[in-house]
Design a protein around this motif. Structure first.
Motif, PDB file in Angstrom:
ATOM      1  N   ALA A  35       0.815  -1.210   0.000  1.00 56.83           N
ATOM      2  CA  ALA A  35       0.000   0.000   0.000  1.00 56.83           C
ATOM      3  C   ALA A  35       0.850   1.262   0.000  1.00 56.83           C
ATOM      4  N   SER A  36       2.084   1.177   0.484  1.00 57.63           N
ATOM      5  CA  SER A  36       2.945   2.362   0.543  1.00 57.63           C
ATOM      6  C   SER A  36       3.215   2.928  -0.841  1.00 57.63           C
ATOM      7  N   ALA A  37       3.100   2.099  -1.890  1.00 53.64           N
ATOM      8  CA  ALA A  37       3.310   2.602  -3.245  1.00 53.64           C
ATOM      9  C   ALA A  37       2.258   3.639  -3.616  1.00 53.64           C
ATOM     10  N   LEU A  38       1.003   3.419  -3.199  1.00 57.59           N
ATOM     11  CA  LEU A  38      -0.063   4.391  -3.466  1.00 57.59           C
ATOM     12  C   LEU A  38       0.132   5.654  -2.638  1.00 57.59           C
ATOM     13  N   ILE A  39       0.603   5.499  -1.407  1.00 66.67           N
ATOM     14  CA  ILE A  39       0.860   6.664  -0.563  1.00 66.67           C
ATOM     15  C   ILE A  39       1.975   7.505  -1.173  1.00 66.67           C
ATOM     16  N   GLU A  40       3.015   6.834  -1.668  1.00 62.82           N
ATOM     17  CA  GLU A  40       4.123   7.553  -2.305  1.00 62.82           C
ATOM     18  C   GLU A  40       3.646   8.300  -3.542  1.00 62.82           C
ATOM     19  N   ARG A  41       2.767   7.673  -4.314  1.00 60.01           N
ATOM     20  CA  ARG A  41       2.232   8.329  -5.507  1.00 60.01           C
ATOM     21  C   ARG A  41       1.463   9.595  -5.143  1.00 60.01           C
ATOM     22  N   SER A  42       0.601   9.498  -4.115  1.00 56.04           N
ATOM     23  CA  SER A  42      -0.180  10.662  -3.689  1.00 56.04           C
ATOM     24  C   SER A  42       0.729  11.783  -3.200  1.00 56.04           C
ATOM     25  N   ALA A  43       1.790  11.416  -2.467  1.00 54.42           N
ATOM     26  CA  ALA A  43       2.723  12.425  -1.981  1.00 54.42           C
ATOM     27  C   ALA A  43       3.411  13.142  -3.138  1.00 54.42           C
ATOM     28  N   LEU A  44       3.778  12.399  -4.181  1.00 46.56           N
ATOM     29  CA  LEU A  44       4.417  13.012  -5.346  1.00 46.56           C
ATOM     30  C   LEU A  44       3.453  13.941  -6.072  1.00 46.56           C
ATOM     31  N   VAL A  45       2.190  13.539  -6.181  1.00 43.30           N
ATOM     32  CA  VAL A  45       1.198  14.388  -6.847  1.00 43.30           C
ATOM     33  C   VAL A  45       1.003  15.686  -6.079  1.00 43.30           C
ATOM     34  N   TYR A  46       0.834  15.596  -4.759  1.00 41.05           N
ATOM     35  CA  TYR A  46       0.582  16.790  -3.960  1.00 41.05           C
ATOM     36  C   TYR A  46       1.826  17.647  -3.784  1.00 41.05           C
ATOM     37  N   SER A  47       3.013  17.105  -4.052  1.00 40.54           N
ATOM     38  CA  SER A  47       4.222  17.932  -3.979  1.00 40.54           C
ATOM     39  C   SER A  47       4.217  18.998  -5.061  1.00 40.54           C
ATOM     40  N   ARG A  48       3.408  18.788  -6.107  1.00 40.82           N
ATOM     41  CA  ARG A  48       3.279  19.774  -7.184  1.00 40.82           C
ATOM     42  C   ARG A  48       2.059  20.677  -6.983  1.00 40.82           C
ATOM     43  N   ALA A  49       1.284  20.385  -5.967  1.00 42.64           N
ATOM     44  CA  ALA A  49       0.094  21.196  -5.670  1.00 42.64           C
ATOM     45  C   ALA A  49       0.007  21.418  -4.170  1.00 42.64           C
ATOM     46  N   TRP A  50       1.123  21.869  -3.587  1.00 48.81           N
ATOM     47  CA  TRP A  50       1.214  21.958  -2.130  1.00 48.81           C
ATOM     48  C   TRP A  50       0.278  23.012  -1.550  1.00 48.81           C
ATOM     49  N   LEU A  51      -0.137  24.018  -2.357  1.00 45.18           N
ATOM     50  CA  LEU A  51      -1.058  25.024  -1.835  1.00 45.18           C
ATOM     51  C   LEU A  51      -2.415  24.409  -1.509  1.00 45.18           C
ATOM     52  N   VAL A  52      -2.844  23.440  -2.318  1.00 41.30           N
ATOM     53  CA  VAL A  52      -4.102  22.748  -2.039  1.00 41.30           C
ATOM     54  C   VAL A  52      -3.992  21.992  -0.725  1.00 41.30           C
TER      55      VAL A  52
END
Length: 283
Positions: A35-52
């Motif tokens: 499951a950590s692979a999905l968590i890592e993916r979400s973290a990478l996505v939000y690293s480009r939208a940190w204001l949200v």
């Protein structure tokens, strides 16, 4: 251990040669651990939208400041846990923390999951890797819990600065917020798999708003007529609010075990439900 990367899913996952015997024995819906692979993916996505990501901290903060400046002047003291009196701001603050954990978890587990499931086809791509439906469920829920935990820590820090932390037990409001996030993220993800169009998100709001206003967030249970008190005590956010408020006030009793059991049971039911739904819809 071999690591493979699925470009469509955008995640790195352990290859099939890792634990291959286990994968041959268990069907994809029954194993977990990636499951950590999905968590890592979400973290990478939000690293480009940190204001949200950061903006979620401010909504409960504005509520808290409004009650400190406005309602706190009109209602100086209320009856808190254990029958003692406390300031209205101290009464509302831990409830807002639990409510913000609910709102953040529901947002992540419904809006985000819906678009990944219906439009991006992220989960179909993920299932072409060694990930199974249970991994996907735990990964998405885990991200919602992580996000809710970060919001809870930030909110707790604001409470400390405002002088609303008066007992060492108050630090336990953070794990309570994490548990609330887990329970609502699990149930919210089940709901996301049932939605067919974006217009149906109105049903989610129709459920969340009454929970926010009527789960003793802004006033004690005693203000309700007795028949309604039973109904309110069945609401999931009520149990999170009562736990958070009890720890914040340093008033502990055995009823807290019941609140924890309710939320844990709801979380377990949600995880099971979403794993079954994904297994049925994506097989």
């Amino acid at each position: 251990m071999v690591v493979t990367e699925n470009a469509a899913a955008g995640v790195r996952v352990p290859g099939r040669r890792s634990g291959g015997l286990l994968l041959r024995i268990l069907p994809p819906s029954l194993y977990a651990g990636r499951a950590s692979a999905l968590i890592e993916r979400s973290a990478l996505v939000y690293s480009r939208a940190w204001l949200v990501f950061v903006s979620g901290v401010f909504e409960p903060l504005f509520y808290l400041l409004a009650f400190r400046v406005g309602f706190g002047q009109l209602v100086p003291e209320v009856t808190g846990p254990g029958g003692g009196t406390m300031s209205y701001v101290a009464f509302v603050a831990p409830a807002l923390l639990a409510a913000s954990a609910m709102n953040g978890a529901v947002f992540d587990a419904t809006y985000g999951v819906f678009f990944k499931f219906r439009y991006d086809k992220t989960y179909e791509a993920a299932l072409s890797t060694p990930l199974g439906p249970l991994d996907i469920a735990l990964g998405e829920i885990g991200w919602a819990v992580l996000r809710g935990g970060l919001y809870a820590v930030s909110f707790f820090g604001v409470m400390g600065v405002m002088g609303l932390v008066t007992t060492p037990w108050a630090v336990l409001v953070v794990p309570v917020a994490v548990l609330v996030s887990f329970a609502f993220a699990a149930v919210g993800m089940v709901c996301a798999t049932l939605l067919r169009t974006t217009s149906q998100f109105d049903y989610i709001q129709l459920a969340v708003m009454p929970l926010f206003f009527f789960s003793t967030t802004f006033y004690p249970l005693s203000v309700y007529p007795e028949p309604l008190q039973v109904l309110v005590q069945c609401l999931p956010l009520y149990h999170g609010v009562e736990l958070s408020r009890g720890f914040a006030a340093g008033v502990l009793d055995w009823s807290m075990a019941g609140h924890v059991a309710y939320l844990v049971g709801l979380a377990a039911l949600g995880v099971y439900g979403v794993s079954r739904r994904l297994h049925t819809l994506l097989r």
